[in-house]
Scaffold this motif. Structure first.
Motif, mmCIF file in Angstrom:
data_model
loop_
_atom_site.group_PDB
_atom_site.id
_atom_site.type_symbol
_atom_site.label_atom_id
_atom_site.label_comp_id
_atom_site.label_asym_id
_atom_site.label_seq_id
_atom_site.Cartn_x
_atom_site.Cartn_y
_atom_site.Cartn_z
ATOM 1 N N LEU A 171 0.824 -1.203 0.000
ATOM 2 C CA LEU A 171 0.000 0.000 0.000
ATOM 3 C C LEU A 171 0.860 1.256 0.000
ATOM 4 N N ASP A 172 1.906 1.260 0.809
ATOM 5 C CA ASP A 172 2.811 2.412 0.858
ATOM 6 C C ASP A 172 3.525 2.621 -0.475
ATOM 7 N N LYS A 173 3.816 1.537 -1.156
ATOM 8 C CA LYS A 173 4.578 1.611 -2.405
ATOM 9 C C LYS A 173 3.699 1.876 -3.629
ATOM 10 N N SER A 174 2.561 1.196 -3.678
ATOM 11 C CA SER A 174 1.777 1.188 -4.921
ATOM 12 C C SER A 174 0.378 1.758 -4.791
ATOM 13 N N GLY A 175 -0.069 2.072 -3.586
ATOM 14 C CA GLY A 175 -1.397 2.642 -3.407
ATOM 15 C C GLY A 175 -2.456 1.604 -3.093
ATOM 16 N N SER A 176 -3.655 2.106 -2.808
ATOM 17 C CA SER A 176 -4.732 1.235 -2.353
ATOM 18 C C SER A 176 -5.425 0.477 -3.490
ATOM 19 N N ARG A 177 -5.443 1.056 -4.681
ATOM 20 C CA ARG A 177 -6.198 0.436 -5.772
ATOM 21 C C ARG A 177 -5.701 -0.963 -6.091
ATOM 22 N N GLU A 202 -3.788 9.695 -5.221
ATOM 23 C CA GLU A 202 -3.895 9.652 -3.767
ATOM 24 C C GLU A 202 -2.870 10.578 -3.118
ATOM 25 N N SER A 206 -6.971 -1.262 3.584
ATOM 26 C CA SER A 206 -6.894 -0.341 2.454
ATOM 27 C C SER A 206 -8.173 0.476 2.324
ATOM 28 N N SER A 258 -5.587 6.229 -8.565
ATOM 29 C CA SER A 258 -4.240 5.690 -8.660
ATOM 30 C C SER A 258 -3.394 6.207 -7.495
ATOM 31 N N ARG A 259 -2.196 5.667 -7.358
ATOM 32 C CA ARG A 259 -1.306 6.114 -6.279
ATOM 33 C C ARG A 259 -0.951 7.590 -6.438
ATOM 34 N N GLN A 260 -0.728 8.030 -7.667
ATOM 35 C CA GLN A 260 -0.384 9.434 -7.906
ATOM 36 C C GLN A 260 -1.512 10.354 -7.484
#
Length: 218
Positions: free
Chosen positions: A90-96, A215, A139, A211-213
């Motif tokens: 989650l920290d690296k790639s996000g929740s999606r 977020e 998440s 996306s992570r960006q």
């Protein structure tokens, strides 16, 4: 369910007039929150299937109820091991990616359960997959906290619990109704297939999450 549907409009009308409402309707202005609410409700539905696994084990493998309870250990271990790993991802790639992959794995596991295979290793693999799917709860919390304002974070988490709990009650009623139809193992297969279809729809919906960006920018 019918009573709930009829009572929901009255609850919403009442809540609009309260300073401290049970359901903060402003949160639903966020598409991210709406998607998370639906997924949370669906997660509660497939989570309710855990209640029926021991009985399914008894009928499939002809074990005692006590032995059937011990057969849930792979699921319990997966729910303990997977969350820290998913937190790192989650920290690296996000929740999606966590929510989507968790729902896909859950759907596959539910399909395996629906096949009613008399294979212990397949049963254990499906348990681990189902436990992996339960790890998306963290998440979902991350998403609602990110969408909520500083003064509504606790309310948003409370609403998340309501969605999941309502899903659990609904799922238990639906699965129990299907299984009690004829009282045979074939009914387990029908119930789990229905859950697999539902979870596949949720996985498709999860693609619409930020996306992570996105977020990071909020």
């Amino acid at each position: 369910l019918m009573a709930a549907l009829l009572g929901l409009p009255m609850l919403l009308l009442y809540d609009r007039k309260q300073n401290n409402s049970i359901l903060n309707l402003q949160l639903f202005s966020s598409a991210q929150f709406r998607i998370t609410a639906v997924i949370s409700f669906g997660m509660g539905i497939y989570q309710s299937s855990l209640v029926f696994l021991p009985k399914m084990s008894v009928e499939l493998f002809k074990v005692t109820p006590s032995e059937a309870s011990f057969m849930l250990l792979p699921l319990v271990l997966s729910t303990a091991i997977i969350p820290p790993v998913s937190g790192w991802i989650l920290d690296k790639s996000g929740s999606r990616i966590i929510v989507f992959s968790g729902l896909v794995i859950t759907a596959i596991s539910l399909v395996l359960f629906s096949l009613m295979l008399n294979n212990l290793w397949v049963f254990y693999a499906a348990e681990i997959g189902l436990g992996t799917g339960l790890a998306i709860r963290a998440s979902l919390k991350y998403i609602v906290l990110g969408e909520a304002g500083q003064m509504t974070k606790a309310a948003s988490l409370g609403m998340l619990v309501i969605f999941i709990s309502t899903g659990q009650l609904t799922g238990a009623a639906i699965i129990g109704g299907i299984i009690s139809g004829a009282g045979s193992t074939s009914d387990f297969g029908q119930a789990f297939l229905l859950l697999a279809i539902l979870t596949s729809i949720l996985a498709a919906l999860a693609v619409l999450l930020k996306s992570r960006q996105a977020e990071i920018k909020r």
